[in-house]
Design an enzyme around this catalytic site. Structure first.
Site, PDB file in Angstrom:
ATOM      1  N   GLN A   1       0.831  -1.204   0.000  1.00 40.96           N
ATOM      2  CA  GLN A   1       0.000   0.000   0.000  1.00 40.96           C
ATOM      3  C   GLN A   1       0.869   1.258   0.000  1.00 40.96           C
ATOM      4  OE1 GLN A   1      -3.785  -0.774   2.656  1.00 40.96           O
ATOM      5  NE2 GLN A   1      -2.021  -1.750   3.641  1.00 40.96           N
TER       6      GLN A   1
ATOM      7  N   HIS B   1      -1.272   1.335  -4.661  1.00 45.35           N
ATOM      8  CA  HIS B   1      -1.667   2.744  -4.760  1.00 45.35           C
ATOM      9  C   HIS B   1      -0.751   3.562  -5.658  1.00 45.35           C
ATOM     10  CE1 HIS B   1      -3.599   2.057  -0.549  1.00 45.35           C
ATOM     11  NE2 HIS B   1      -4.379   1.658  -1.528  1.00 45.35           N
TER      12      HIS B   1
END
Length: 272
Positions: free
Chosen positions: A98, A116
Site C-alpha cells: 500500500q 496505490h
C-alpha cells in the site's frame, strides 16, 4: 481458525516458514527508513488530501504541491531498511504494498503490485502523459527558488509532504506536453485502485488455498478497504492470516496470529 495474540515469534515463524506467501505491507514497514506512518501509536491524526479536493481548483493544487515539494528531498533520500531487504530475499509469491515510496523496488523485490501507485511518477489529468517526478521537482525548484530550503525545518509527513501554513506565493507547474493539470500517479482517497491490480492480488490470494500458503500483513492498520479486502478474502477461504503491526488493526478478528513487534525485526527473523 483464530488464535490468541502471539507473545513470541516462534509459533508464528513456524506457521509461515516453508509455505508460499502473499505479503501485504503498509506504512509501518517504512518507519525504520525515516518515513512516518499514518496510524501508529502516538501518530497525530491527519487528513490527506482527497482526489475531489485536488481537482476542485488551483488553490487546492497549489497547497498540495507546495507541501510535497518542500518534503521531496528528504522523502526521496529514504533508503530501504532491513524489512524491505528481508522481503526481497524471501521473494514471496506476490508482494502487495500500500506504500507509494518505491522502497520495495529499490530493495529488489520482483513480484510486486504497488496497489496505490508510486510518488516517483506524475500523470497529466488532461492528456494522461506520465513523466518522472524528479523532472517536475526540478521545474518547481526553478519556479520557486529557495522555497524548500526556507521551510526545511518542518516535520516530514507520511505522504512526503510537510504541514505548511502559508503557500499563496508558491508557483505550480503544468504538463510540459499540453499545459494540463499534473497529479502524482498515485491513488488518492476518493479514487479507486485500478481493477487490474486488484484482480492480480485476488488471484494470488486465491492460489494460496491450493498451495497451502499463508497471507502475511506487515505494518498496516488495515484501516481502508483497499488492503483489508485481501485479509477478508483469505480468511473466508480458510487461509492462515498473520498480522504483524504495532497497534490493533481492523483485520485482527480474522487473523490466525497477531503479533505486536517491529516489522524489520520480524521479517529479518523470517528470512534468516
Amino acid at each position: 481458525m483464530t488464535l490468541a495474540p502471539a507473545t513470541t515469534l516462534e509459533p508464528v515463524l513456524a506457521l509461515l516458514r516453508g509455505r508460499p506467501l502473499v505479503v501485504l505491507t503498509g506504512a509501518g514497514l517504512s518507519t525504520d527508513s525515516g518515513i512516518p506512518d499514518y496510524r501508529g501509536p502516538g501518530t497525530p491524526r491527519r487528513q490527506p488530501m482527497t482526489y475531489q479536493q485536488f481537482v476542485s481548483g488551483p488553490e487546492a493544487r497549489q497547497r498540495y504541491w507546495a507541501r510535497v515539494h518542500t518534503g521531496f528531498g528528504r522523502f526521496s533520500d529514504a533508503a530501504p531498511n532491513d524489512g524491505h531487504r528481508a522481503l526481497a530475499a524471501l521473494d514471496p509469491a506476490l508482494l502487495i504494498t500500500q506504500n507509494v515510496d518505491g522502497l520495495h523496488e529499490q530493495a529488489g523485490s520482483r513480484r510486486l503490485v504497488a496497489l496505490h501507485g508510486r510518488l516517483a511518477d506524475v500523470v497529466c489529468l488532461d492528456c494522461r502523459r506520465t513523466s518522472p517526478r524528479t523532472a517536475l521537482e526540478e521545474r518547481l525548484a526553478d519556479l520557486n527558488p529557495g522555497w524548500a530550503e526556507a521551510h526545511a525545518g518542518l516535520a516530514l509527513r507520511p505522504d512526503g509532504d510537510v504541514d505548511l501554513v502559508e503557500w499563496a506565493a508558491f508557483r505550480v507547474a503544468g504538463c510540459e506536453a499540453c499545459g494540463g493539470v499534473l497529479k502524482p500517479d498515485v491513488v488518492f482517497f476518493g479514487e479507486n485502485v485500478p481493477a487490474a491490480r486488484v484482480a492480480r492480488c485476488y488471484d494470488a490470494v486465491d492460489a494460496l488455498v491450493e498451495d497451502d500458503g499463508a497471507l502475511l500483513v506487515a505494518g498496516s492498520s488495515l484501516a481502508v478497504m483497499s488492503g483489508l479486502r485481501f485479509v477478508k478474502r483469505a480468511a473466508k477461504a480458510g487461509t492462515p492470516v498473520v498480522i504483524v503491526n504495532r497497534g490493533a488493526t481492523r483485520g485482527d478478528p480474522l487473523a490466525t496470529y497477531t503479533l505486536e513487534v517491529g516489522c524489520s525485526e520480524f521479517l529479518a527473523a523470517l528470512a534468516g
